[in-house]
Design an enzyme around this catalytic site. Structure first.
Site, PDB file in Angstrom:
ATOM      1  N   ASP A 152     -10.705   5.507  -0.752  1.00 50.46           N
ATOM      2  CA  ASP A 152      -9.472   4.809  -1.145  1.00 50.46           C
ATOM      3  C   ASP A 152      -8.377   5.798  -1.536  1.00 50.46           C
ATOM      4  O   ASP A 152      -7.524   5.490  -2.384  1.00 50.46           O
ATOM      5  CB  ASP A 152      -9.742   3.820  -2.305  1.00 50.46           C
ATOM      6  CG  ASP A 152     -10.753   2.751  -1.910  1.00 50.46           C
ATOM      7  OD1 ASP A 152     -10.747   2.330  -0.744  1.00 50.46           O
ATOM      8  OD2 ASP A 152     -11.563   2.357  -2.765  1.00 50.46           O
ATOM      9  N   GLU A 192      -2.312 -10.569  -0.948  1.00 52.80           N
ATOM     10  CA  GLU A 192      -2.925  -9.575  -0.045  1.00 52.80           C
ATOM     11  C   GLU A 192      -2.685  -9.956   1.406  1.00 52.80           C
ATOM     12  O   GLU A 192      -2.392  -9.117   2.250  1.00 52.80           O
ATOM     13  CB  GLU A 192      -4.445  -9.508  -0.269  1.00 52.80           C
ATOM     14  CG  GLU A 192      -4.900  -8.752  -1.471  1.00 52.80           C
ATOM     15  CD  GLU A 192      -6.408  -8.523  -1.391  1.00 52.80           C
ATOM     16  OE1 GLU A 192      -6.932  -8.218  -0.303  1.00 52.80           O
ATOM     17  OE2 GLU A 192      -7.073  -8.646  -2.430  1.00 52.80           O
ATOM     18  N   MET A 237     -16.914  -3.011   3.738  1.00 55.81           N
ATOM     19  CA  MET A 237     -17.405  -2.424   2.499  1.00 55.81           C
ATOM     20  C   MET A 237     -18.352  -1.251   2.764  1.00 55.81           C
ATOM     21  O   MET A 237     -19.483  -1.219   2.312  1.00 55.81           O
ATOM     22  CB  MET A 237     -18.095  -3.500   1.646  1.00 55.81           C
ATOM     23  CG  MET A 237     -17.212  -4.700   1.356  1.00 55.81           C
ATOM     24  SD  MET A 237     -15.600  -4.274   0.640  1.00 55.81           S
ATOM     25  CE  MET A 237     -16.076  -4.100  -1.073  1.00 55.81           C
ATOM     26  N   HIS A 242      -6.882  -2.525  -0.024  1.00 53.80           N
ATOM     27  CA  HIS A 242      -7.688  -2.345  -1.231  1.00 53.80           C
ATOM     28  C   HIS A 242      -7.045  -3.148  -2.370  1.00 53.80           C
ATOM     29  O   HIS A 242      -5.823  -3.084  -2.553  1.00 53.80           O
ATOM     30  CB  HIS A 242      -7.744  -0.852  -1.591  1.00 53.80           C
ATOM     31  CG  HIS A 242      -8.597  -0.584  -2.783  1.00 53.80           C
ATOM     32  ND1 HIS A 242      -9.970  -0.655  -2.740  1.00 53.80           N
ATOM     33  CD2 HIS A 242      -8.277  -0.288  -4.061  1.00 53.80           C
ATOM     34  CE1 HIS A 242     -10.457  -0.394  -3.945  1.00 53.80           C
ATOM     35  NE2 HIS A 242      -9.444  -0.173  -4.760  1.00 53.80           N
ATOM     36  N   LEU A 271     -16.753   5.514   5.318  1.00 50.46           N
ATOM     37  CA  LEU A 271     -16.899   6.195   6.610  1.00 50.46           C
ATOM     38  C   LEU A 271     -16.715   7.700   6.448  1.00 50.46           C
ATOM     39  O   LEU A 271     -16.020   8.164   5.546  1.00 50.46           O
ATOM     40  CB  LEU A 271     -15.868   5.641   7.601  1.00 50.46           C
ATOM     41  CG  LEU A 271     -16.037   4.160   7.939  1.00 50.46           C
ATOM     42  CD1 LEU A 271     -14.854   3.654   8.773  1.00 50.46           C
ATOM     43  CD2 LEU A 271     -17.352   3.900   8.676  1.00 50.46           C
ATOM     44  N   ASN A 308      -6.607   0.485   5.663  1.00 53.48           N
ATOM     45  CA  ASN A 308      -7.497  -0.322   4.837  1.00 53.48           C
ATOM     46  C   ASN A 308      -6.674  -1.078   3.815  1.00 53.48           C
ATOM     47  O   ASN A 308      -5.638  -0.577   3.368  1.00 53.48           O
ATOM     48  CB  ASN A 308      -8.472   0.616   4.101  1.00 53.48           C
ATOM     49  CG  ASN A 308      -9.409  -0.117   3.156  1.00 53.48           C
ATOM     50  OD1 ASN A 308     -10.024  -1.119   3.525  1.00 53.48           O
ATOM     51  ND2 ASN A 308      -9.528   0.373   1.924  1.00 53.48           N
ATOM     52  N   THR A 359      -8.702   8.008   4.970  1.00 50.64           N
ATOM     53  CA  THR A 359      -9.101   9.415   5.106  1.00 50.64           C
ATOM     54  C   THR A 359     -10.505   9.539   4.517  1.00 50.64           C
ATOM     55  O   THR A 359     -11.063   8.552   4.031  1.00 50.64           O
ATOM     56  CB  THR A 359      -8.134  10.349   4.323  1.00 50.64           C
ATOM     57  OG1 THR A 359      -8.261  10.044   2.931  1.00 50.64           O
ATOM     58  CG2 THR A 359      -6.694  10.171   4.763  1.00 50.64           C
ATOM     59  N   SER A 365      -3.038  -2.646  -2.123  1.00 48.51           N
ATOM     60  CA  SER A 365      -2.421  -1.548  -1.376  1.00 48.51           C
ATOM     61  C   SER A 365      -2.981  -1.504   0.042  1.00 48.51           C
ATOM     62  O   SER A 365      -4.181  -1.707   0.250  1.00 48.51           O
ATOM     63  CB  SER A 365      -2.775  -0.202  -2.033  1.00 48.51           C
ATOM     64  OG  SER A 365      -2.463  -0.195  -3.402  1.00 48.51           O
ATOM     65  N   GLY A 425     -13.961 -12.671   5.611  1.00 51.26           N
ATOM     66  CA  GLY A 425     -13.013 -12.568   6.726  1.00 51.26           C
ATOM     67  C   GLY A 425     -11.736 -13.371   6.578  1.00 51.26           C
ATOM     68  O   GLY A 425     -11.114 -13.747   7.571  1.00 51.26           O
TER      69      GLY A 425
HETATM   70  C1  GAR Z   1     -10.122  -8.357  -0.008  1.00 52.14           C
HETATM   71  O1  GAR Z   1      -9.830  -8.758  -1.308  1.00 52.14           O
HETATM   72  C2  GAR Z   1      -9.909  -6.872   0.149  1.00 52.14           C
HETATM   73  O2  GAR Z   1      -8.833  -6.379  -0.609  1.00 52.14           O
HETATM   74  C3  GAR Z   1     -11.209  -6.314  -0.376  1.00 52.14           C
HETATM   75  O3  GAR Z   1     -12.191  -7.190   0.124  1.00 52.14           O
HETATM   76  C4  GAR Z   1     -11.623  -8.494   0.268  1.00 52.14           C
HETATM   77  C5  GAR Z   1     -11.901  -8.957   1.672  1.00 52.14           C
HETATM   78  O4  GAR Z   1     -11.606 -10.309   1.791  1.00 52.14           O
HETATM   79  N1  GAR Z   1     -11.441  -4.978   0.074  1.00 52.14           N
HETATM   80  C6  GAR Z   1     -12.049  -4.067  -0.654  1.00 52.14           C
HETATM   81  O5  GAR Z   1     -12.467  -4.269  -1.779  1.00 52.14           O
HETATM   82  C7  GAR Z   1     -12.181  -2.717   0.023  1.00 52.14           C
HETATM   83  N2  GAR Z   1     -12.493  -1.717  -0.942  1.00 52.14           N
HETATM   84  P1  GAR Z   1     -11.890 -11.087   3.125  1.00 52.14           P
HETATM   85  O6  GAR Z   1     -13.311 -10.738   3.573  1.00 52.14           O
HETATM   86  O7  GAR Z   1     -11.764 -12.531   2.757  1.00 52.14           O
HETATM   87  O8  GAR Z   1     -10.888 -10.668   4.147  1.00 52.14           O
END
Ligand code: GAR
Length: 233
Positions: A151, A180, A96, A115, A99, A113, A147, A142, A17
Site C-alpha cells: 500500500d 470508494e 487481498m 485501499h 504481489l 489498487n 509497487t 485512496s 466484488g
Molecule cells: C473495498 O473496501 C476495498 O477498499 C478493500 O476491499 C474492499 C473490496 O470490496 N480493499 C482492501 O482492503 C485492499 N487492501 P469489494 O470486494 O466489494 O469490491
C-alpha cells in the site's frame, strides 16, 4: 488527452466484488468512461465477485495460489492471463494478496489498487478500526499505483469523509463504500481521458507533475475531469 479506443481493464478481486459490479455498470452504461472490462481474475473459488462477473457475461479466470507449486508460479500464471487479455490497466479491487515484482514488473505504471484509508495512513488491514482508535476526525480511501511496498505506491486520488463521534468501524465501512465506488469510477474515467504517466514514483497527468493526490469533488469529478489545484491553497 482523450484516448480514441476503449481502454482494456482487467480486474483482480478476492471477495464480494462490489467495486467490479459498480465499475461494470459505469463502464458499460456510461459513455463518459471509454473503457471495457475484458476480464476478471479471482484468487479464490468462493469470491462472490467471480460469480457476479460470470452472470454479467464478463470473461473470468480463477487463479489459485494453492494450485501452483510456488507463489512465483502463481504470479506467473496471473501475468500470463492478464497478458492474454491485452490489458491496458490492471485494477486491484479488493484483491487481498501481496504481489511481488514477478507480477508487478510487467505492469509497472499500469496497475492500480484501491485501499480504504487516507494513505499513507493505515496501510494493511483493519483501517476503519485503526482510524477510530487514533481519534481521527477524517477517514477515506485512496487509489494508488501498486509497487512492491505494501500500500506504498504513489497515490493518484483520494476521497475524504468526516468521522462522527458515534461512528463504529462498521459505520465507517458502510459509509465509505459508496464513496470508494465513486472514487474508483472517477479514477478509471481519468485514465481514459488524460495521459496518466507513472515514472520513478512520480505521477504526471497530461505532462504535469501531480504534487498531491487528487481529491474527489475538489480536483477530480466522477466523470474523470481533472482540475489541477494550487498546492498552497
Ligand atoms: C473495498 O473496501 C476495498 O477498499 C478493500 O476491499 C474492499 C473490496 O470490496 N480493499 C482492501 O482492503 C485492499 N487492501 P469489494 O470486494 O466489494 O469490491
Amino acid at each position: 488527452m482523450a484516448k480514441d479506443r476503449p481502454q482494456r481493464l482487467v480486474i483482480l478481486l478476492s471477495g464480494r466484488g462490489s467495486h467490479f459490479e459498480n465499475l461494470h455498470q459505469n463502464v458499460h452504461a456510461n459513455s463518459l468512461i471509454n473503457a471495457e472490462i475484458v476480464g476478471v481474475i479471482a484468487d479464490r473459488a468462493d469470491a462472490a465477485g467471480l460469480a457476479k462477473a460470470q452472470r454479467l457475461g464478463v470473461a473470468t479466470a480463477l487463479v489459485r495460489p494453492d494450485r501452483h507449486s510456488s507463489s512465483n508460479q502463481f504470479e506467473h500464471a496471473l501475468v500470463t492471463q492478464i497478458r492474454d487479455w491485452h490489458a491496458d490497466w490492471v485494477i486491484l479491487a479488493g484483491f487481498m494478496r501481496i504481489l511481488t515484482p514477478t507480477a508487478l514488473m510487467p505492469f509497472e505504471g499500469r496497475m492500480l489498487n484501491i485501499h480504504p484509508s487516507l494513505l499513507p495512513k493505515y496501510k494493511g488491514l483493519d483501517t476503519h478500526r485503526r482510524a477510530l482508535e487514533a481519534g481521527d476526525g477524517e477517514h477515506g480511501a485512496s487509489v494508488h499505483f501498486v509497487t512492491a511496498a505494501l500500500d506504498g505506491g504513489p497515490v493518484l486520488s483520494q476521497v475524504r469523509m468526516r468521522i462522527d463521534k458515534t461512528d463504529t468501524a462498521t459505520d465507517l465501512a458502510e459509509r465509505l463504500l459508496p464513496l470508494e465506488h465513486q472514487l474508483m469510477q472517477a479514477s478509471v474515467a481519468l485514465l481514459t481521458r488524460h495521459a496518466v504517466e507513472y515514472r520513478n514514483e512520480d505521477i504526471a497527468i497530461d505532462g504535469q507533475n501531480l504534487v498531491n493526490p487528487m481529491v474527489l469533488g475538489r480536483d477530480l469529478d466522477v466523470t474523470g475531469h481533472w482540475q489541477p489545484h494550487c498546492p498552497s491553497q
